[in-house]
Design an enzyme around this catalytic site. Structure first.
Site, PDB file in Angstrom:
ATOM      1  N   SER A  70      -1.627   4.879   6.279  1.00  0.00           N
ATOM      2  CA  SER A  70      -0.622   5.987   6.814  1.00  0.00           C
ATOM      3  C   SER A  70      -1.595   7.266   7.001  1.00  0.00           C
ATOM      4  CB  SER A  70       0.400   6.299   5.637  1.00  0.00           C
ATOM      5  OG  SER A  70       1.350   7.144   6.333  1.00  0.00           O
ATOM      6  N   ASP A 112       7.502  -0.675  11.626  1.00  0.00           N
ATOM      7  CA  ASP A 112       7.012   0.403  11.035  1.00  0.00           C
ATOM      8  C   ASP A 112       7.069   1.646  12.140  1.00  0.00           C
ATOM      9  OD1 ASP A 112       6.182   2.577   9.541  1.00  0.00           O
ATOM     10  OD2 ASP A 112       3.963   1.441   9.259  1.00  0.00           O
ATOM     11  N   HIS A 156       6.960   0.363   5.938  1.00  0.00           N
ATOM     12  CA  HIS A 156       5.705   1.028   5.848  1.00  0.00           C
ATOM     13  C   HIS A 156       4.935   0.897   4.574  1.00  0.00           C
ATOM     14  CE1 HIS A 156       3.012   4.331   7.038  1.00  0.00           C
ATOM     15  NE2 HIS A 156       3.269   4.888   5.914  1.00  0.00           N
TER      16      HIS A 156
END
Length: 407
Positions: A249, A304, A361
């Site tokens: 991320s 995602d 995610h």
């Protein structure tokens, strides 16, 4: 991570932040009773082929079907990212909030990766440049205004058996994802900013801020990385060596910026293994990163949404006044590097297939999908399911006990 509609929930809600926290006592319990299962992945010898697996030729012929040695390496680097999450103190009531819970010597062992063959050599910190209202500084708690936070670490391979297997000495830079309030605010600063001069490569201003901002008594993340990489390259200058940057991320975005900086500063082959990373910069940024010797392997879950933001991409390099105008708005991004495209819908697990935005995610889901994937024609390996069950069951218990954030 970049979901602006959820910003107030993740940033300004004290109750939510408290639910995400964990105490020192709980971390000790996690490290002893909830240690991740030992990897069932066979350590495959890389040897003289190490440059191919580091992406020298952009992983041609290794991604579809996914080469077993590459799969093993991706999962191994994923464990460094897990360690960056596990070592972080999420508890806003703790006097050590937003720092590492472990020393360099004990970090990997206490984070479920005792047999890595690597030694942590430096802690890394990111600082936000966001200006907050004056009332924040007068607040009784500091979690909202925490400018600098522990973001990850640098480690180097030291075990001779592991070095022989890898075919070189490997420097790893590992980053966690978003955790603090100011990091959330930096995430939504998505306008592109020039790195050097007009017309130069451009990157998201929030990511660049976290990478380059200095604190009053702390160097910037860029300065910390440069200093440590320079030192290690000098120590091991007579050996074949690689730099591998990995993150999830926000950590994936910082990893790409780190690779760009390292190849420009040192001219060494630098590889990014990113999980669930957002877009980082424009097309020229991507070209210059690769031209300098940077290689990026983006592991992407098609479900995602974080991998589809910020900004937008103009396909095919179309020319014309509209493209020029859009580029000048600072919202035209480019996908950087090669993509290993996976899908939650192909998972052998029903709970993953039916997962929400956060689940899609999740780092644990990413590693599960990497472990499962075979090829685009035959997505799931027949032998993968039990390993996935073991890992995801551990990760679910860990998340429930620590309330670890997913971004």
């Amino acid at each position: 991570m970049h979901l602006a509609i959820n910003l107030s929930h993740h940033v300004m809600n004290t109750t939510t932040t408290t639910r995400l926290a964990r105490s020192h006592r709980l971390v000790t319990a996690v490290s002893t009773t909830l240690a991740p299962p030992k990897s069932t992945q066979r350590a495959i010898r890389i040897g003289k082929q190490w440059r191919e697996y580091q992406g020298l030729h952009n992983w041609e012929g290794l991604l579809d079907p996914l080469d077993d040695a590459l799969r093993s390496e991706i999962l191994r680097y994923g464990k460094f990212v897990e360690a960056a999450y596990t070592a972080f103190d999420f508890d806003p009531a703790s006097p050590t909030y937003a720092t590492s819970l472990h020393s360099k010597h004990s970090l990997l062992a206490n984070s479920g990766f005792p047999d890595s063959g690597y030694r942590v050599t430096r802690h890394l910190h990111a600082t936000s440049s966001v200006d907050l209202p004056a009332w924040v500084d007068r607040a009784p708690t500091t979690w909202l205004s925490k400018q600098s936070s522990w973001i990850g670490f640098v480690a180097v391979s030291t075990d001779e058996t592991e070095i022989a297997r890898l075919g070189r000495r490997d420097i790893v830079i590992s980053y966690r994802g978003t955790a603090t309030c100011l990091e959330w605010l930096e995430n939504v600063r998505t306008g592109l900013t020039c790195l050097d001069h007009h017309g130069s490569p451009m990157v998201a201003s929030g990511f660049w801020s976290l990478y380059t901002t200095r604190a009053r008594e702390m160097a910037s993340l860029r300065e910390e990385v440069r200093e440590e990489v320079r030192r290690l390259l000098s120590v091991y200058k007579d050996e074949p060596i690689s730099v591998t940057v990995t993150g999830h991320s926000l950590g994936a975005a910082l990893g790409v910026l780190t690779a760009y900086d390292v190849v420009r500063e040192f001219g060494v082959l630098t590889t990014v293994v990113s999980f669930g990373g957002p877009r980082v910069g424009n097309e020229r940024f991507g070209r210059e990163l690769e031209r300098g010797g940077g290689r990026v392997l983006r592991i992407v879950n098609t479900q995602d949404v974080i991998t589809k933001v910020p900004g937008f991409v103009i396909e095919g390099g179309r020319e014309g006044w509209l493209t020029k105008w859009l580029s000048e708005t600072g919202w035209v991004y480019a996908e950087v590097g090669r993509e290993l495209r996976l899908s939650s819908s192909d998972s052998p697990r029903k709970d993953v297939r039916a997962g929400n935005v956060a689940t899609c995610h999740d780092l644990g889901v990413y590693l599960h999908l990497v472990n499962s994937f075979m090829s685009s024609r035959c997505p799931i390996r027949a032998t993968a399911e039990q390993t996935n069950l073991d890992f995801l069951n551990w990760f679910a218990r860990y998340r429930q006990r620590t309330r670890t954030p997913v971004a």
